[in-house]
Motif scaffolding. Structure first.
Motif, short mmCIF file in Angstrom:
data_model
loop_
_atom_site.label_atom_id
_atom_site.label_comp_id
_atom_site.label_asym_id
_atom_site.label_seq_id
_atom_site.Cartn_x
_atom_site.Cartn_y
_atom_site.Cartn_z
N PHE A 6 0.84 -1.20 0.00
CA PHE A 6 0.00 0.00 0.00
C PHE A 6 0.88 1.25 0.00
CE2 PHE A 6 -2.49 3.41 1.81
CZ PHE A 6 -3.63 3.35 1.03
N GLU A 7 1.98 1.22 0.74
CA GLU A 7 2.90 2.37 0.76
C GLU A 7 3.43 2.66 -0.63
OE1 GLU A 7 3.38 4.62 2.98
OE2 GLU A 7 2.24 3.59 4.55
N GLU A 8 3.69 1.61 -1.39
CA GLU A 8 4.16 1.78 -2.76
C GLU A 8 3.11 2.49 -3.61
OE1 GLU A 8 5.33 -1.10 -6.45
OE2 GLU A 8 6.13 -1.65 -4.48
N ILE A 9 1.85 2.10 -3.44
CA ILE A 9 0.76 2.77 -4.17
C ILE A 9 0.67 4.23 -3.74
CG2 ILE A 9 -1.75 2.87 -4.47
CD1 ILE A 9 -1.72 -0.23 -4.32
N TYR A 23 -6.30 8.19 -11.77
CA TYR A 23 -7.43 7.37 -12.19
C TYR A 23 -6.95 6.26 -13.12
CZ TYR A 23 -12.26 6.52 -13.76
OH TYR A 23 -13.47 5.95 -14.04
N ARG A 24 -6.11 6.61 -14.09
CA ARG A 24 -5.55 5.62 -15.01
C ARG A 24 -4.72 4.59 -14.25
NH1 ARG A 24 -5.61 9.88 -18.65
NH2 ARG A 24 -3.59 10.73 -18.02
N HIS A 25 -3.99 5.06 -13.24
CA HIS A 25 -3.18 4.13 -12.44
C HIS A 25 -4.07 3.14 -11.69
CE1 HIS A 25 0.28 2.55 -10.44
NE2 HIS A 25 -0.22 2.83 -9.26
N VAL A 26 -5.18 3.61 -11.16
CA VAL A 26 -6.12 2.71 -10.46
C VAL A 26 -6.62 1.64 -11.44
CG1 VAL A 26 -8.39 2.55 -9.34
CG2 VAL A 26 -6.83 4.41 -8.73
N ILE A 27 -6.95 2.05 -12.65
CA ILE A 27 -7.41 1.09 -13.66
C ILE A 27 -6.30 0.10 -14.00
CG2 ILE A 27 -8.14 0.85 -16.07
CD1 ILE A 27 -9.76 3.46 -15.64
N GLU A 28 -5.06 0.59 -14.11
CA GLU A 28 -3.92 -0.31 -14.38
C GLU A 28 -3.75 -1.33 -13.26
OE1 GLU A 28 -0.44 2.07 -15.07
OE2 GLU A 28 -1.41 3.14 -16.72
N GLY A 69 -10.64 -10.79 -5.24
CA GLY A 69 -11.77 -9.92 -5.54
C GLY A 69 -11.99 -9.81 -7.03
N GLU A 70 -13.19 -9.45 -7.38
CA GLU A 70 -13.56 -9.32 -8.79
C GLU A 70 -14.67 -8.28 -8.91
OE1 GLU A 70 -12.91 -9.29 -12.19
OE2 GLU A 70 -12.10 -11.25 -11.64
N SER A 71 -14.69 -7.61 -10.05
CA SER A 71 -15.76 -6.67 -10.36
C SER A 71 -15.95 -6.62 -11.87
CB SER A 71 -15.44 -5.27 -9.84
OG SER A 71 -16.47 -4.37 -10.22
N ASP A 72 -17.13 -6.19 -12.27
CA ASP A 72 -17.40 -6.03 -13.70
C ASP A 72 -17.00 -4.64 -14.20
OD1 ASP A 72 -19.37 -4.61 -12.36
OD2 ASP A 72 -21.01 -5.33 -13.60
N ALA A 73 -16.51 -3.77 -13.31
CA ALA A 73 -16.09 -2.42 -13.69
C ALA A 73 -14.58 -2.27 -13.45
CB ALA A 73 -16.85 -1.38 -12.86
N MET A 74 -13.86 -1.75 -14.42
CA MET A 74 -12.40 -1.66 -14.32
C MET A 74 -11.94 -0.77 -13.17
SD MET A 74 -11.11 -3.85 -16.22
CE MET A 74 -9.43 -3.43 -15.86
N ILE A 75 -12.60 0.36 -12.96
CA ILE A 75 -12.19 1.23 -11.86
C ILE A 75 -12.40 0.53 -10.52
CG2 ILE A 75 -14.41 2.46 -11.73
CD1 ILE A 75 -10.96 4.04 -11.11
N ILE A 80 -10.40 -2.60 -5.75
CA ILE A 80 -10.19 -3.89 -5.08
C ILE A 80 -8.68 -4.15 -4.96
CG2 ILE A 80 -10.48 -6.39 -5.28
CD1 ILE A 80 -13.19 -5.78 -6.71
N ALA A 81 -7.93 -3.85 -6.02
CA ALA A 81 -6.48 -4.04 -5.98
C ALA A 81 -5.84 -3.17 -4.89
CB ALA A 81 -5.87 -3.72 -7.35
#
Length: 136
Positions: A6-9, A23-28, A69-75, A80-81
Motif C-alpha cells: 500500500f505504501e508503494e501505491i 485514475y488511469r493508475h487505479v485502472i492499471e 476480488g472481482e468486479s465487472d467495472a475496471m475502476i 479492489i487491488a
C-alpha cells in the motif's frame, strides 16, 4: 499501519499530480490483478451496496489474511487491488485495526470518487472487516 504494497501505491499517487493520471493508475492496478475464478462469483461472495458487481472471497493461511476480488467495472477492480494492497498479508487480528478511511484518504480517493463509488468502497471495506472477524 499500512503494508509495504500500500505504501508503494501511496508513493506512486504522490508522484502523480493529475487526478486523471491517478485514475488511469487505479485502472492499471485492476488490470494487473489476477482474475477471480468465476465459480467463486456467487451470491455468498457478492458485496452488497456497490453500484457495480463486486465479489470478495477471503483466504486465511497461518493466521494471515488475504482475499481475492472481482468486479465487472475496471475502476472498481482497481479499487479492489488497492484494498488488496492494504489488507493482504496482515495478521488476521490486525485487519479490523486498519483505519481504511484514513489510509485511502492519503490517496485522495475520498475527494475524487462519486458518491456511489465511495459508498461501494465503504461496503467493500466493511465486508473485508466482517470476513476477517468471522475467520478469527
Amino acid at each position: 499501519m499500512a503494508t509495504a504494497a500500500f505504501e508503494e501505491i501511496a508513493e506512486t499517487f504522490d508522484f502523480l499530480d493529475d487526478w486523471e493520471d491517478r485514475y488511469r493508475h487505479v485502472i492499471e492496478l485492476g488490470r494487473a490483478m489476477p482474475p477471480m475464478d468465476e465459480a467463486l462469483c456467487v451470491p455468498a461472495t457478492k458485496v452488497e451496496g456497490c453500484a457495480s458487481q463486486v465479489w470478495i472471497m477471503p483466504r486465511v493461511e497461518n493466521g494471515i489474511f488475504d482475499f481475492q476480488g472481482e468486479s465487472d467495472a475496471m475502476i472498481v477492480r482497481g479499487l479492489i487491488a488497492i484494498l488488496h494492497a492494504l489488507y493482504s498479508g496482515v495478521p488476521l487480528g490486525q485487519v479490523g485495526q486498519i483505519d481504511a478511511q484514513a489510509e485511502l484518504a492519503r490517496l485522495g480517493l475520498d475527494e475524487h470518487l462519486s458518491s456511489q463509488r465511495s459508498n461501494g468502497l465503504r461496503a467493500m471495506v466493511e465486508r473485508i472487516r466482517l470476513l476477517s472477524a468471522a475467520e478469527q
